[in-house]
Design an enzyme around this catalytic site. Sequence first.
Site, PDB file in Angstrom:
ATOM      1  N   VAL A 111       0.858  -1.183   0.000  1.00 37.16           N
ATOM      2  CA  VAL A 111       0.000   0.000   0.000  1.00 37.16           C
ATOM      3  C   VAL A 111       0.894   1.233   0.000  1.00 37.16           C
ATOM      4  O   VAL A 111       2.105   1.148   0.073  1.00 37.16           O
ATOM      5  CB  VAL A 111      -0.951   0.012   1.215  1.00 37.16           C
ATOM      6  CG1 VAL A 111      -1.889  -1.164   1.152  1.00 37.16           C
ATOM      7  CG2 VAL A 111      -0.145  -0.020   2.521  1.00 37.16           C
TER       8      VAL A 111
ATOM      9  N   LYS B 239       1.988  13.372  -9.060  1.00 38.11           N
ATOM     10  CA  LYS B 239       0.684  13.564  -8.423  1.00 38.11           C
ATOM     11  C   LYS B 239       0.600  15.012  -7.985  1.00 38.11           C
ATOM     12  O   LYS B 239       1.438  15.487  -7.214  1.00 38.11           O
ATOM     13  CB  LYS B 239       0.522  12.645  -7.208  1.00 38.11           C
ATOM     14  CG  LYS B 239      -0.775  12.896  -6.441  1.00 38.11           C
ATOM     15  CD  LYS B 239      -0.795  12.186  -5.105  1.00 38.11           C
ATOM     16  CE  LYS B 239      -1.998  12.640  -4.286  1.00 38.11           C
ATOM     17  NZ  LYS B 239      -1.968  12.084  -2.907  1.00 38.11           N
TER      18      LYS B 239
END
Length: 496
Positions: free
Chosen positions: A47, A78
């Site tokens: 994750v 991002k």
Amino acid sequence: MLKNILIVGGGSAGWITANLLNHFIQRFELPCQITLVESPDIPTIGVGEATVPSIRRTMSLIGIAEGDLMASSEATFKCLIRFENWNDGQSYDHPFDRRHRTQTDPLAEAWTAQNGKDFDRTFSVLTNLADHNIAPKSPQTPQYLANFPYAYHLDAIKMALRLAEFGRSKGILHKRANITEANVSPEGLIESVETDQGETLSADLFVDCTGFRSVLMGGALGVGVKDYSKYLLCDRAVTMRVPYEVHKPERIVTYTRSIARDHGWQWDINLHTRRGLGYVYSSQFLSDDEAEASLRKFEGPHTDGLSAGRLKFASIQRKQAWKGNCVAIGLSAGFLEPLESSGLYMIEFAAQMLGNTLIDYINAPAAAQRNFNRNMDDLYEEVMGFINLHYVTSTRRDTEFWRAATSQEAIWDGLQDKLEIWRNRSPIDYDFHGSQRLFALDSFEFVLHGMKWVNPPPRGNYALPDHSELLAQCRQKLPTHEQFLELLIRSASQAR
């Protein structure tokens, strides 16, 4: 003296911590050896694929080149999170750039849902750049710098492997073994750990990076947890990797998609060669099999041959992140659901704070521990409250999950009064405290106004910011996201 630090556990938490501590040991000229021992048998939880802008400072401190980091971890840019359907049929952005202060304060403070305008597109250049898929920097810009704040989407497992190589090259000792026993003194200090390789490893300071198992802090020292599940209902995730040879989107976008679903929400992240998907949901309202079927149906028939991973978690925090001569960092210290990409940030924060505290620990160990624990308590409450905000401001009541997630009982105590106040005015600086906040005024503005929560009568007639000239320059001078990534991959290939 502090001569030996033993980090138990690898992955993102272990190797970010090891490399950062190595940096601070050199900065402070401490005669200290860092050793990391990790199990060869326990897989890393993959994750943490989305980051926040602090990751650039972290990697710069570690000393790894930005091109190296991006190429080795399949990183893409991002610049924001795009929230879809958190109010049914609506979307908004939480971007990393900030509006110009103090010029825009009167307009922002007078903002209301009744004006019919989009707060993100009014104030954020990055929101507008994302619509055209423009990269936040050019290949000629110095590493980790740009005119706009940015972070990365990355493969956390590949990042950890590269950081392990880098750390070993900088003198970090690396052992592969399973911990079979932790020896604790009558005073509650860890004296040593024993491995299945027949070694007994001792240290002056132990760092627990063993993930959810929390072998040292939760196991050997028995430190309990605070439970935040009353405020964060989601406790499961089903994940999937979609290679581009199976299905490639039209664009590799510069944002994380956060799509509200019937029983939680779904992330969608673009890397170099694949997308990462995950449906985060509450097991009170949806079974694991139902969640996987829902993820596959939402994504489409090309998922038929793809495997899915399943993750169980709880939104919790260890009551002490530092006890005696042991510090917990990463999942061993706690976990909050990944809605705002805070997982890797909390590792960065704890590891950098520990590094800056090493001298304090030598000179005033008890005070250093108390200060560290107070700061971690503040961080967990800050992040937990900000995540809670996304749910409790939603107008969705269409499923049992959303009725529970938006109920009065689900509102964190620290938000109760503020939400009542914010119905009638925008948040202001004095609503927040702390100089090291991840989520301060600007973040709350984007979410509260994106969710149309602030709804006083309109007042004033303020001019809107004009980004047109700046946007035209960016579109002329900056590459598209795909163009930047192509140059990056080409440069990495030539370097090999």
